[in-house]
Design a protein around this motif. Structure first.
Motif, PDB file in Angstrom:
ATOM      1  N   SER A   1      21.106  -9.099 -15.644  1.00 38.14           N
ATOM      2  CA  SER A   1      19.733  -9.596 -15.581  1.00 38.14           C
ATOM      3  C   SER A   1      19.040  -9.091 -14.315  1.00 38.14           C
ATOM      4  CB  SER A   1      19.719 -11.124 -15.611  1.00 38.14           C
ATOM      5  OG  SER A   1      20.312 -11.613 -16.800  1.00 38.14           O
TER       6      SER A   1
ATOM      7  N   ARG B   1      18.083  -5.473 -14.884  1.00 39.19           N
ATOM      8  CA  ARG B   1      16.899  -5.379 -15.743  1.00 39.19           C
ATOM      9  C   ARG B   1      15.632  -5.678 -14.952  1.00 39.19           C
ATOM     10  NH1 ARG B   1      17.253  -9.165 -20.702  1.00 39.19           N
ATOM     11  NH2 ARG B   1      18.851  -7.625 -21.239  1.00 39.19           N
TER      12      ARG B   1
ATOM     13  N   GLN C   1      14.616 -12.787 -20.319  1.00 31.78           N
ATOM     14  CA  GLN C   1      16.022 -13.191 -20.166  1.00 31.78           C
ATOM     15  C   GLN C   1      16.101 -14.658 -20.527  1.00 31.78           C
ATOM     16  OE1 GLN C   1      17.218 -15.230 -17.040  1.00 31.78           O
ATOM     17  NE2 GLN C   1      18.861 -15.661 -18.514  1.00 31.78           N
TER      18      GLN C   1
END
Length: 422
Positions: free
Chosen positions: A121, A124, A294
Motif C-alpha cells: 500500500s 502504491r 486501498q
C-alpha cells in the motif's frame, strides 16, 4: 493429542508443504516443524508437552513475551464485545494516536492487516504521489510477498533458495531496481540513470530478513538526501524494527526522517495487523480523502486494536536500555563459549535482536551474509532444539529476545551453547 510428527504428516496432505508460511517447514535446518500448543512469557510448549525457551517470539512482535497479562486482559474484554464489526471502532483512534505520539515523523496512519499489505500500500501511494513507477530495494531485504518486492528478497525466499520470482510477470519486477545494502554509490547510480523515474526507496533501516545487518554510518542519511534531491519518497520498512529497536522505531534511534513508514504485528500485540503512515500531504491522498484506493474489511479489527493499545502502553514504560544491555552481555558470553570450543562465529546484535554468523564476518550486505556457514547453523539449530532452546529455523533470520526472558533463560541457553561441538 497427535504428536508434531503426526500432525505434520497430516498437514502435508492438505496444506502446501505442511505449513502456512514456508520457513516454518524447517527444511533448511534438516528438521520437521514443532507444533505449538501454548505459549507463556519467554517459553512455548509443544503438543508433546515439551517446553522451549523461545528466541523466535512469533518472528518479532512478542516483545513483551507471550500472554502478557495486560495484553491478555485487554483481549478478553474485547472478545466479549464482538470480534469484528466491519465498521470503525473507538480503539482505532486510540491506537492511531499512540503510534503517532511514539513516531512524530508521522502525521497520519492507516491500519491494515499485515506487513505485506502495509508495504504494498505504501508503494502504491508513493507511485501515485510522485507519478513515477520505479522502486529501489536492497538485495536480501524482504518487504512481504507482493510481486514488486520479490526481486532478490531475503527471509524465506533466501532460506529456500527459490530462484527469481516464479509467478511474477517480468514487467512487474522490471521497475524494481536492486542495490546492495549499505552501497550508497549504487543508489546514486540508479538515480543518475533514472532521475525522473524513481518513485521511492524502500529499506529496512536495520536489515533483519537476511540476518541482522546494521546500516553503515551515513547510509540512511544518504538515502534521505538522495530522495529529497530527486523527488522520490523514502519508505522505512519498520515491520521488524518498529517499537522493537526503540519505542520510536529505527527512525528515532538513527535520527533519520522517512516520508512513509510501514509497521507490523507488534502494534497489535502479535495479532494480525499492520499499518502504513507518513506525512499528511501523502496520506491524505488515500481514499476516501483522496483517489489512491486501498481497503480491508478487517482493517482496524477490534481485537488487534485492543491488544495493540495494551502492548504500546506497557512498552512506553519499559526499560529498553536495560534489555539491550542484557542482550549485549549475553552475546559476548555466547561468543566466548563458541571460542572456547574452537568455533568461529561473529554475532551481530542491536537492541533486543541478534544473529549468529558461523565462520562469517561482520556483514555489510547480503553477499557478506551468504559467506557464513548455513551448514553449521543447521547443526547448531538441531543441537539447541534438543536442549530445549528454540531458534529461528533459518540462518537468514534474527533471534528475538523479549522483556520476559530471565537471567535463568540466558544462562540455560549459554550452557546449552557451550555443549555444541562441530
Amino acid at each position: 493429542m497427535p504428536t508434531s510428527h503426526e500432525l505434520f504428516l497430516e498437514a502435508s496432505k492438505i496444506i502446501p508443504g505442511g505449513v502456512n508460511s514456508p520457513v516454518r517447514a524447517c527444511r533448511s535446518v534438516g528438521c520437521e516443524p514443532l507444533f505449538i500448543a501454548s505459549a507463556k512469557g519467554s517459553k512455548v510448549t509443544t503438543v508433546e508437552g515439551k517446553e522451549y525457551i523461545d528466541f523466535v517470539e512469533s518472528w518479532g512482535p512478542m516483545l513483551l513475551g507471550h500472554c502478557h497479562p495486560e495484553v491478555s486482559s485487554a483481549l478478553h474484554t474485547a472478545v466479549d464485545l464482538g470480534t469484528s464489526y466491519g465498521a470503525p471502532c473507538p480503539n482505532e483512534v486510540v491506537l492511531a494516536k499512540l503510534i503517532l505520539e511514539a513516531m512524530p515523523n508521522m502525521e497520519m496512519v492507516r491500519m491494515v492487516n499485515s506487513g505485506t499489505e502495509a508495504t504494498m500500500s505504501a508503494l502504491r501511494l508513493a507511485r501515485a504521489c510522485t507519478k513515477r513507477n520505479k522502486l529501489i530495494k536492497f538485495e536480501g531485504c524482504y518487504h512481504g510477498h507482493a510481486d514488486a518486492f520479490l526481486a532478490s528478497a531475503g527471509s524465506g525466499v533466501a532460506t529456500l533458495s527459490i530462484p527469481g520470482t516464479p509467478g511474477v510477470p517480468d514487467v512487474v519486477v522490471a521497475d524494481t531496481l536492486l542495490a546492495a545494502y549499505n552501497d550508497l554509490d549504487a543508489v546514486k547510480a540508479h538515480f543518475e540513470k533514472n532521475p525522473k523515474d524513481i518513485a521511492a526507496i524502500i529499506v529496512e533501516p536495520m536489515a533483519g530478513n537476511m540476518g541482522l545487518v546494521k546500516p553503515a554510518k551515513g547510509f540512511l542519511e544518504g538515502l534521505r538526501e538522495l530522495c529529497t534531491k530527486y523527488g522520490a519518497l523514502l519508505i522505512f520498512d519498520e515491520v521488524i524494527t518498529g517499537f522493537r529497536l526503540d519505542f520510536g522505531g529505527a527512525q528515532k534511534r538513527y535520527n533519520v526522517k522517512p516520508d512513509l513508514t510501514t509497521l507490523g504485528k507488534i502494534i497489535g500485540g502479535g495479532l494480525p495487523v499492520g499499518a502504513y503512515a507518513g506525512k499528511r500531504e501523502y496520506m491524505s491522498q488515500i481514499a476516501p480523502s483522496g483517489n489512491v484506493y486501498q481497503a480491508g474489511t478487517l482493517s482496524g479489527n477490534p481485537l488487534a486494536m485492543a491488544a495493540g493499545i495494551a502492548t504500546l502502553n506497557v512498552l512506553k514504560k519499559s526499560d529498553y536500555n536495560a534489555l539491550e544491555s542484557r542482550v549485549k552481555r549475553f552475546c559476548e558470553e555466547l561468543t566466548a563459549a563458541f571460542k572456547a570450543n574452537g568455533i568461529t562465529a561473529f554475532i551481530n546484535s542491536e537492541a533486543s535482536m541478534f544473529t549468529i554468523f558461523f565462520e562469517g564476518i561482520e556483514p555489510q550486505n547480503f553477499s557478506d551474509v551468504k559467506k557464513a556457514s548455513t551448514e553449521i547453523y543447521s547443526k547448531f539449530y538441531q543441537h539447541m532444539r534438543n536442549e530445549g532452546i528454540l531458534l529461528a529455523p533459518s540462518a537468514f533470520e534474527v533471534a528475538m529476545v523479549s522483556f520476559a526472558h530471565s537471567e535463568a533463560d540466558f544462562e540455560k541457553t549459554l550452557q546449552a551453547a557451550s555443549r555444541f561441538k562441530i
